[in-house]
Enzyme design. Sequence first.
Site, mmCIF file in Angstrom:
data_model
loop_
_atom_site.group_PDB
_atom_site.id
_atom_site.type_symbol
_atom_site.label_atom_id
_atom_site.label_comp_id
_atom_site.label_asym_id
_atom_site.label_seq_id
_atom_site.Cartn_x
_atom_site.Cartn_y
_atom_site.Cartn_z
ATOM 1 N N THR A 166 9.997 23.662 22.165
ATOM 2 C CA THR A 166 10.151 23.360 20.736
ATOM 3 C C THR A 166 8.842 22.735 20.242
ATOM 4 O O THR A 166 7.921 23.449 19.895
ATOM 5 C CB THR A 166 11.365 22.458 20.479
ATOM 6 O OG1 THR A 166 11.311 21.304 21.339
ATOM 7 C CG2 THR A 166 12.663 23.212 20.721
ATOM 8 N N LYS A 174 11.454 21.401 29.445
ATOM 9 C CA LYS A 174 10.895 21.197 28.124
ATOM 10 C C LYS A 174 11.345 19.836 27.624
ATOM 11 O O LYS A 174 12.345 19.277 28.076
ATOM 12 C CB LYS A 174 11.326 22.285 27.133
ATOM 13 C CG LYS A 174 12.807 22.362 26.813
ATOM 14 C CD LYS A 174 13.347 21.417 25.764
ATOM 15 C CE LYS A 174 12.588 21.504 24.462
ATOM 16 N NZ LYS A 174 13.182 20.507 23.478
ATOM 17 N N THR A 218 15.056 15.905 23.282
ATOM 18 C CA THR A 218 15.878 17.100 23.581
ATOM 19 C C THR A 218 15.117 17.720 24.709
ATOM 20 O O THR A 218 14.227 18.472 24.510
ATOM 21 C CB THR A 218 15.846 17.930 22.347
ATOM 22 O OG1 THR A 218 16.394 17.183 21.351
ATOM 23 C CG2 THR A 218 16.416 19.308 22.422
ATOM 24 N N GLU A 233 5.454 14.020 22.328
ATOM 25 C CA GLU A 233 4.960 14.118 20.961
ATOM 26 C C GLU A 233 3.968 12.990 20.663
ATOM 27 O O GLU A 233 4.306 11.811 20.701
ATOM 28 C CB GLU A 233 6.130 14.057 19.978
ATOM 29 C CG GLU A 233 6.993 15.296 20.032
ATOM 30 C CD GLU A 233 8.311 15.159 19.308
ATOM 31 O OE1 GLU A 233 9.021 16.181 19.209
ATOM 32 O OE2 GLU A 233 8.649 14.048 18.855
ATOM 33 N N ASN A 241 7.446 13.758 13.751
ATOM 34 C CA ASN A 241 8.856 13.514 13.492
ATOM 35 C C ASN A 241 9.167 13.336 12.007
ATOM 36 O O ASN A 241 10.291 13.591 11.571
ATOM 37 C CB ASN A 241 9.335 12.312 14.314
ATOM 38 C CG ASN A 241 9.501 12.680 15.757
ATOM 39 O OD1 ASN A 241 10.498 13.276 16.149
ATOM 40 N ND2 ASN A 241 8.492 12.399 16.576
ATOM 41 N N THR A 291 10.626 20.367 8.432
ATOM 42 C CA THR A 291 9.885 21.039 7.369
ATOM 43 C C THR A 291 8.719 21.816 7.933
ATOM 44 O O THR A 291 8.091 22.569 7.222
ATOM 45 C CB THR A 291 9.350 20.005 6.350
ATOM 46 O OG1 THR A 291 8.550 19.037 7.027
ATOM 47 C CG2 THR A 291 10.488 19.308 5.658
#
Length: 392
Positions: free
Chosen positions: A144, A166, A177, A263, A387, A392
Amino acid sequence: MAIEVSGFRAAGIACGIKPSGKPDLALVVSDRPAVAAAVFTTSRFPGAPVVVSRAHLRGGRARGVVVNSGISNVANGARRLRDAREMAELVARGIGARTREIQVASTGVIGRLLPMDRLRAGIPRAVEALSPRGLEGAAEAILTTDSVAKLVFRRARGGVLAGFAKGAGMIMPRMATMLAYLFTDLAIEPALLRRALRGAVDASFNALTIDGETSTSDTVLVLANGAAGNAPIGVGSPRARAFERLLADASAELCEKLARDGEGVTKLASVAVAGARSDRDADRVARSVANSALVKTALFGGDPNWGRVVQAVGAAGVPLRPAQVGVRIGGVELLRRGEPSGGAGALRRAERAMKAKQVAIEISLGRGPGRARILTTDLSYEYVRVNAEYTT
């Protein structure tokens, strides 16, 4: 060299779930029923694939796993369960298995419906694309916000073990996740596979936090199909410890790859706690420090602010004697028996140590034999940006 595990085939394709057109459907299949063990999220709001996969795993065997990325299939009413079950049915029909032999996972944005028309067309295409060399494609298809695929490969006596994972955010699994899948051609008895997986998960995935958030979809699954032809390895057998180490080492490697690709991550940090009354108390303290936004932002800025560590220790809710607490950052002692240590020189050395890509935070409590270690990351501007713009 392509990664291969005897008796397993895999594929990763684009079926149109991701607007980017990138691969978003992964399938791994065993040519024979495999012994299966899994650990799932402890979230009280699990995704539909977790509910379905738990039920399917009761038989302790599986033929394969199907994963879509881009949409997580969470919070969609009764339809979510129907869609997860249909994904399993489509795979089972394509490979000639029973529906309950298929594990299912979905990862991505919560609250959106799966485009089942695309999955109905995509899953048969994935079945057609299955290849002994397809694990790398499958690893790509489950991503993702990850920037790279995470794979692991290990050779063992008479067989191999491979896997992929992942997860870049919403990671503090508490598996009790993030998705991780491991496959071996060794024959392993069910009791040993379950025990080995639990030990591996507790020492790796359950000891990782990127942002303190537990996903609705966390899953670690291992399949052992016996295609290597060895006599089944069981609890207490001479080869049991070697297999447990094999699975633990592979899990630890995947775990570190997850952390490095978190991230916005620029640094890793290990938080080690010693001297707690129990391992459970040590774990609570380590997690409090590892999840502290103040500690994580200090890591990002390279600020050896041991006061932030102390406040997180005190907030953990375990009995303490402040006069016995010690803190080291990057091997530099900054707090000894509850008082500052080393002066300005120690702070300068700690600041230099914090410029490294991996930083050690050590905490001593002086209360008992309890120990714990948690792997964490810094909290950067990029994490906030990713985040803030996720849907979007």
